[in-house]
Design an enzyme around this catalytic site. Structure first.
Site, mmCIF file in Angstrom:
data_model
loop_
_atom_site.group_PDB
_atom_site.id
_atom_site.type_symbol
_atom_site.label_atom_id
_atom_site.label_comp_id
_atom_site.label_asym_id
_atom_site.label_seq_id
_atom_site.Cartn_x
_atom_site.Cartn_y
_atom_site.Cartn_z
ATOM 1 N N HIS A 227 0.872 -1.189 0.000
ATOM 2 C CA HIS A 227 0.000 0.000 0.000
ATOM 3 C C HIS A 227 0.905 1.234 0.000
ATOM 4 C CE1 HIS A 227 -3.064 -2.882 1.862
ATOM 5 N NE2 HIS A 227 -3.389 -2.669 0.594
ATOM 6 N N GLU B 82 1.649 3.830 3.038
ATOM 7 C CA GLU B 82 2.032 3.310 4.366
ATOM 8 C C GLU B 82 3.537 3.479 4.501
ATOM 9 O OE1 GLU B 82 0.147 -0.544 4.689
ATOM 10 O OE2 GLU B 82 -1.821 0.333 4.276
ATOM 11 N N HIS C 167 3.087 -3.192 7.037
ATOM 12 C CA HIS C 167 2.020 -2.222 6.733
ATOM 13 C C HIS C 167 1.844 -1.252 7.893
ATOM 14 C CE1 HIS C 167 -0.158 -4.353 3.299
ATOM 15 N NE2 HIS C 167 0.757 -5.243 3.661
ATOM 16 N N GLU D 239 1.228 -5.016 11.062
ATOM 17 C CA GLU D 239 0.724 -3.634 11.117
ATOM 18 C C GLU D 239 1.500 -2.903 12.214
ATOM 19 O OE1 GLU D 239 -1.546 -2.447 9.072
ATOM 20 O OE2 GLU D 239 -2.401 -4.279 8.197
#
Ligand SMILES: O=C(O)CCC(=O)N[C@@H](CCC(=O)O)C(=O)O
Ligand SMILES: [Zn+2]
Length: 342
Positions: A62, A65, A158, A222
């Protein structure tokens, strides 16, 4: 172009200067100890003479990010300028350079829904993100298939769109018949990633691809909340950076026995997908990841139906109503017992 990389050791700048492709792949030696291969834009491999692990660190699947991109670029730069020396073979992937330049999650389509062949299904290999997902699969396959006797690791790094009650967490892809690795979860806990979500079904994410195809210890990790470049408080990522550096530069890490007291474990109870354009959540728009709701509460509405909490409590993660029909709007979580952990 090659000399730019060599002078600055700034692989991110080099990648963003060549966002779609490089003039040619090339390789060189760092001293007598490490072979470096630049295979494509955003794809670089460091191979020491001997190693026991093949490690993939990916970021920018992504594009907006940014913290994982900064962590990876710093590690690449430290390897290139030989401040650190790889003792394990490592491939870094900067997933979607065009989306980084665009400062967006993606351009045409969410790349983290395009793995395990999804890039070629439906409309087929149409736009650049579909081609890139296919190429990334091929780089991972080439990297892991080069050795069959090494531990395979893939951390797909991420950051989340919204704040989270557990700031750092990892998604453990569905792996029927394979025990969960307590050692991996303790390594992640030492990275500051103290919360694990066990996925309940196959997905088309990058980490599931490596886990399923190559039996890698693979996770979507994450690391905090999405921020633009320049606005990340890098001190919040220092622990993760230190542990990733150790992973790459130490011949062996001392294994740490699984301690359930060091982690919060959740399992995915269900993925709520979108079926109608009017899909809307019932909870506050700024609800944090891991907000919990009680049985009978309405989580969302669509097509005249209410979607209710089905367990005594369900926590939510990644709520996003703004996805195409058929895609995940939210994952619902329930506490997981620490069974099947080796
Ligand atoms: O914060 C969000 O809503 C999304 C953050 C993100 O990109 N998460 C990954 C999770 C992938 C997985 O389930 O393994 C994604 O949605 O692709
Ligand atoms: Zn992401």
């Amino acid at each position: 172009m090659l000399s730019d990389l060599m002078i600055n050791n700034d692989f991110l700048a080099y990648t963003l200067a060549n966002p779609t492709q490089l003039p040619a792949a090339y390789d060189f030696m760092l001293g007598q100890h490490t072979r470096v291969e630049v295979l494509d834009t955003g794809v670089i491999v460091f191979s020491p003479a001997t190693a026991s692990k093949d490690i993939v660190l990916s970021c920018a699947v992504h594009g907006n990010e940014t913290a994982p991109i900064e962590i990876c670029n710093q590690l690449i730069s430290d390897l290139l300028n030989q401040r650190i020396i790889a003792k394990q073979r490592v491939m870094f992937l900067i997933g979607n350079p065009a989306a980084i330049l665009n400062k967006t999650r993606f351009i045409d389509e969410n790349m983290n829904r395009l793995f395990s062949g999804a890039h070629s299904k439906g409309e087929g290999l149409t736009h650049p993100e579909r081609h890139r997902a296919k190429m990334l699969e091929q780089y991972v396959a080439g990297f892991f298939n080069a050795n069959s006797d090494r531990q395979r690791i893939h951390y797909d790094l991420h950051t989340a769109i919204r704040p989270s009650k557990h700031e750092k967490f990892a998604i453990y892809p569905y792996r029927p018949g394979r025990a969960f690795s307590g050692e991996q979860m303790m390594f992640l806990a030492d990275c500051g990633v103290d919360t694990i979500l066990f996925h309940h079904e196959p997905t088309t994410t990058f980490s599931y691809y490596s886990s399923e195809q190559f039996k890698a210890d693979a996770f979507t990790v994450e690391l905090g909340k999405v921020m633009p470049f320049g606005q990340n408080d890098m001190s919040r990522f220092a622990q993760t950076h230190t542990m990733l550096e150790k992973l790459i530069t130490e011949p062996q890490l001392t294994p740490v026995e699984f301690d359930p007291g060091k982690v919060n474990l959740y399992k995915v109870s269900r993925s709520i997908n979108k079926h109608f354009d009017d899909f809307a959540f019932s909870f506050a728009g700024d609800a944090e990841n891991f907000s919990a709701f009680s049985q009978g509460e309405v989580l969302a509405t669509e097509g005249g139906q209410q979607i209710m909490v089905q367990h005594p409590q369900e926590a939510i993660v990644f709520p996003n109503a703004n996805v195409p029909i058929g895609q995940r709007t939210v994952l619902c979580l329930v506490p997981a017992p620490n069974e099947s952990i080796l």
